[in-house]
Scaffold this active site. Structure first.
Site, PDB file in Angstrom:
ATOM      1  N   CYS A  38      52.646  47.526  42.942  1.00 19.62           N
ATOM      2  CA  CYS A  38      51.980  46.604  43.862  1.00 19.62           C
ATOM      3  C   CYS A  38      52.779  45.292  43.970  1.00 19.62           C
ATOM      4  CB  CYS A  38      50.564  46.331  43.344  1.00 19.62           C
ATOM      5  SG  CYS A  38      49.659  45.048  44.220  1.00 19.62           S
ATOM      6  N   HIS A  39      52.490  44.540  45.027  1.00 18.22           N
ATOM      7  CA  HIS A  39      53.194  43.274  45.253  1.00 18.22           C
ATOM      8  C   HIS A  39      53.032  42.283  44.120  1.00 18.22           C
ATOM      9  CE1 HIS A  39      53.179  44.889  49.290  1.00 18.22           C
ATOM     10  NE2 HIS A  39      54.259  44.178  49.443  1.00 18.22           N
ATOM     11  N   THR A  40      51.860  42.295  43.489  1.00 16.95           N
ATOM     12  CA  THR A  40      51.608  41.326  42.431  1.00 16.95           C
ATOM     13  C   THR A  40      52.570  41.554  41.256  1.00 16.95           C
ATOM     14  OG1 THR A  40      49.335  41.455  43.131  1.00 16.95           O
ATOM     15  CG2 THR A  40      49.743  40.234  41.131  1.00 16.95           C
ATOM     16  N   HIS A  60      49.440  47.381  37.149  1.00 15.70           N
ATOM     17  CA  HIS A  60      47.973  47.229  37.125  1.00 15.70           C
ATOM     18  C   HIS A  60      47.246  48.229  38.020  1.00 15.70           C
ATOM     19  CE1 HIS A  60      49.362  44.886  40.560  1.00 15.70           C
ATOM     20  NE2 HIS A  60      48.161  45.021  41.076  1.00 15.70           N
ATOM     21  N   GLU A  61      47.989  49.182  38.635  1.00 13.81           N
ATOM     22  CA  GLU A  61      47.300  50.181  39.476  1.00 13.81           C
ATOM     23  C   GLU A  61      47.288  51.521  38.765  1.00 13.81           C
ATOM     24  OE1 GLU A  61      48.580  50.686  43.527  1.00 13.81           O
ATOM     25  OE2 GLU A  61      47.847  48.724  44.127  1.00 13.81           O
ATOM     26  N   CYS A  90      31.603  43.389  33.085  1.00 11.83           N
ATOM     27  CA  CYS A  90      30.933  43.431  31.785  1.00 11.83           C
ATOM     28  C   CYS A  90      29.471  43.831  31.943  1.00 11.83           C
ATOM     29  CB  CYS A  90      31.051  42.084  31.064  1.00 11.83           C
ATOM     30  SG  CYS A  90      29.954  40.791  31.686  1.00 11.83           S
ATOM     31  N   CYS A  93      27.390  39.103  32.434  1.00  8.53           N
ATOM     32  CA  CYS A  93      27.607  37.677  32.711  1.00  8.53           C
ATOM     33  C   CYS A  93      26.863  37.284  33.991  1.00  8.53           C
ATOM     34  CB  CYS A  93      29.099  37.375  32.839  1.00  8.53           C
ATOM     35  SG  CYS A  93      29.854  37.994  34.343  1.00  8.53           S
ATOM     36  N   CYS A  96      28.219  39.109  37.000  1.00 10.85           N
ATOM     37  CA  CYS A  96      27.924  40.548  37.034  1.00 10.85           C
ATOM     38  C   CYS A  96      26.457  40.789  37.385  1.00 10.85           C
ATOM     39  CB  CYS A  96      28.251  41.199  35.692  1.00 10.85           C
ATOM     40  SG  CYS A  96      30.012  41.536  35.488  1.00 10.85           S
ATOM     41  N   CYS A 104      33.721  38.854  37.444  1.00 10.50           N
ATOM     42  CA  CYS A 104      33.222  38.893  36.067  1.00 10.50           C
ATOM     43  C   CYS A 104      33.892  37.785  35.244  1.00 10.50           C
ATOM     44  CB  CYS A 104      33.514  40.253  35.448  1.00 10.50           C
ATOM     45  SG  CYS A 104      33.042  40.383  33.719  1.00 10.50           S
ATOM     46  N   ARG A 108      38.139  36.499  31.337  1.00 11.32           N
ATOM     47  CA  ARG A 108      39.103  35.860  32.232  1.00 11.32           C
ATOM     48  C   ARG A 108      40.165  35.043  31.524  1.00 11.32           C
ATOM     49  NH1 ARG A 108      37.757  36.343  37.422  1.00 11.32           N
ATOM     50  NH2 ARG A 108      38.809  34.768  38.608  1.00 11.32           N
ATOM     51  N   CYS A 167      43.635  48.839  42.974  1.00  7.32           N
ATOM     52  CA  CYS A 167      43.930  47.513  43.524  1.00  7.32           C
ATOM     53  C   CYS A 167      43.864  47.525  45.049  1.00  7.32           C
ATOM     54  CB  CYS A 167      45.276  47.003  43.021  1.00  7.32           C
ATOM     55  SG  CYS A 167      45.707  45.382  43.676  1.00  7.32           S
ATOM     56  N   ARG A 360      52.974  52.818  49.587  1.00  4.23           N
ATOM     57  CA  ARG A 360      52.894  52.721  48.137  1.00  4.23           C
ATOM     58  C   ARG A 360      53.807  53.723  47.456  1.00  4.23           C
ATOM     59  NH1 ARG A 360      51.033  48.444  47.696  1.00  4.23           N
ATOM     60  NH2 ARG A 360      49.363  47.757  46.350  1.00  4.23           N
TER      61      ARG A 360
END
Ligand SMILES: NC(=O)c1ccc[n+]([C@@H]2O[C@H](COP(=O)([O-])OP(=O)(O)OC[C@H]3O[C@@H](n4cnc5c(N)ncnc54)[C@H](O)[C@@H]3O)[C@@H](O)[C@H]2O)c1
Ligand SMILES: [Zn+2]
Ligand SMILES: [Zn+2]
Length: 366
Positions: A38-40, A60-61, A90, A93, A96, A104, A108, A167, A360
């Site tokens: 992914c771009h991130t 992260h994907e 979670c 919180c 959530c 969430c 963090r 993502c 992708r």
């Protein structure tokens, strides 16, 4: 295990042997089967993100199989197929518990520092700490993640398709379905036909939109938008807002979506929203310090602007539902997966992305 490590910003990732500790309380060991690029990941690797850190394992994907669980884990079991969530749920919180947001609050702070929730890392190399990225670190054969950051999906879901729900695709789908809540019969305009924009086109279609205009600079990508349900396509540029006003009797669209990350396009998306009730949903991530410039009168006359992180998707609840809709034939994922790579080819994934070659690239693990 083998993992792709960001050693130095602006340099290729280095695939190498690293150490991964066993999962602690509330944590889960996942064997990765597939992971999108992914771009991130590329943004962080480039050094452009001032909050980035190294050394770190990016990615992260992810989609994989639960291998072992730490003490007290209740939400997943060994053998489950899971999609990784950079945006956890979670369930307890204040956010959530509200239906109004998916942000969430549980982990963090530590996640942003590259730690697991207890403030430490499970990744290391000869005693040197390696940090986790987005709480996921899925450019690796295995990852250790908090149980609240894993969505259990049906075992029927092929991992090399399910991973894009981690993502980009869910972000676009959710922007239309959750954040905007597109109503049947609406007119929608989607700016950008990358994975996020194409997901938004599909989301508008699933919501029963009557007209879906997709705007991009690439004809190839606009063809993909047609495949996802766009009824009209437009080549982007300076005259786009005028074109959209012409197409909508001078009013603009009920819903507009921005999925480019360009603040000038964000502005076009606001200006193309209908007076009275037009809602512009911004999903693109702008460069650090950039601002969105709009004439306030556009707001007084009834347009609204909303932002959307991960499409407002509450991951553990909704990612499995989206994957089901894919398996039911409602979402066409195959055309969005352009290249299959091995972990050793992760830098090629960045090159393909830079060249806008396909939507992708997905890394698969044997
Ligand atoms: N909000 C979130 O949670 C979230 C999650 C994932 C990605 N993103 C962001 O969403 C954005 C899109 O991601 P992507 O993976 O789809 O990216 P992408 O680069 O694949 O797609 C962007 C598209 O925008 C098009 N584009 C560029 N300039 C344009 C213009 N002037 N008019 C019309 N189209 C134009 C490009 O041709 C490209 O097809 C990025 O900014 C990304 O960082 C946000
Ligand atoms: Zn992403
Ligand atoms: Zn929470």
């Amino acid at each position: 295990m083998r993992a792709a490590v960001l050693e130095e910003f602006g340099q290729p990732l280095v695939v190498q042997q690293v150490d991964l500790e066993e999962p602690r309380a509330g944590e889960v060991l996942v064997r990765l089967e597939a992971c999108g690029v992914c771009h991130t990941d590329m943004y962080t690797a480039s050094g452009a993100d001032p909050s980035g850190y190294a050394p770190a394992v990016l990615g992260h994907e992810g989609c994989g199989i639960v291998e072992r669980v730490g003490e007290g884990v209740m939400l997943v079991r060994p053998g489950d197929r899971v999609v990784t969530l950079f945006s956890p749920q979670c369930g307890e919180c204040v956010h959530c518990l509200s239906p109004r947001t998916n942000l969430c609050m549980a982990i963090r702070e530590e996640q942003n520092k590259g730690h697991l929730p207890d403030g430490t890392t499970r990744l290391a190399r000869g005693g040197e700490e390696i940090r986790h990225f987005m709480g996921t670190s899925t450019f690796a054969e295995y990852t250790v993640m908090p149980e609240i950051a894993l969505a259990v999906v049906t075992p029927d879901a092929p991992a090399d398709r399910a991973c894009v729900f981690a993502c980009g695709l869910s972000t676009g789908l959710g922007a239309a379905m959750n954040t905007a809540g597109v109503e049947p019969g609406s007119t929608c305009v989607v700016f950008g036909a990358g994975l996020v924009g194409l997901g938004a086109v599909a989301g508008c279609r699933l919501q029963g939109a009557e007209r879906i205009v997709c705007v991009d600079l690439s004809q190839e990508r606009l063809d993909l938008a047609t495949g996802q349900g766009a009824t009209d396509v437009l080549e982007g540029g300076a005259g786009t807002v005028e074109r959209i006003l012409e197409m909508t009797g001078g009013f603009g669209a009920d819903y507009t979506f921005e999925a480019t990350g360009n603040v000038n396009v964000m502005r076009q998306a606001v200006e193309a929203a209908r007076m009275g009730w037009g809602l512009c949903t911004v999903a693109g991530v702008a460069g650090k310090g950039e601002t969105l410039d709009i004439v306030p009168r556009l707001l007084i006359t009834g347009r609204r602007v909303a932002g959307s992180s991960f499409g407002g998707v509450k991951g553990r609840d909704q990612v499995p539902q989206l994957v089901e809709r894919y398996l039911n034939g409602e979402i066409d994922v195959d055309p969005l997966i352009s290249h299959k790579l091995e972990l050793d080819e992760v830098n090629r994934g960045f090159e393909l992305m830079e060249a806008q070659d396909g939507i992708r690239s997905v890394i698969t693990f044997a």
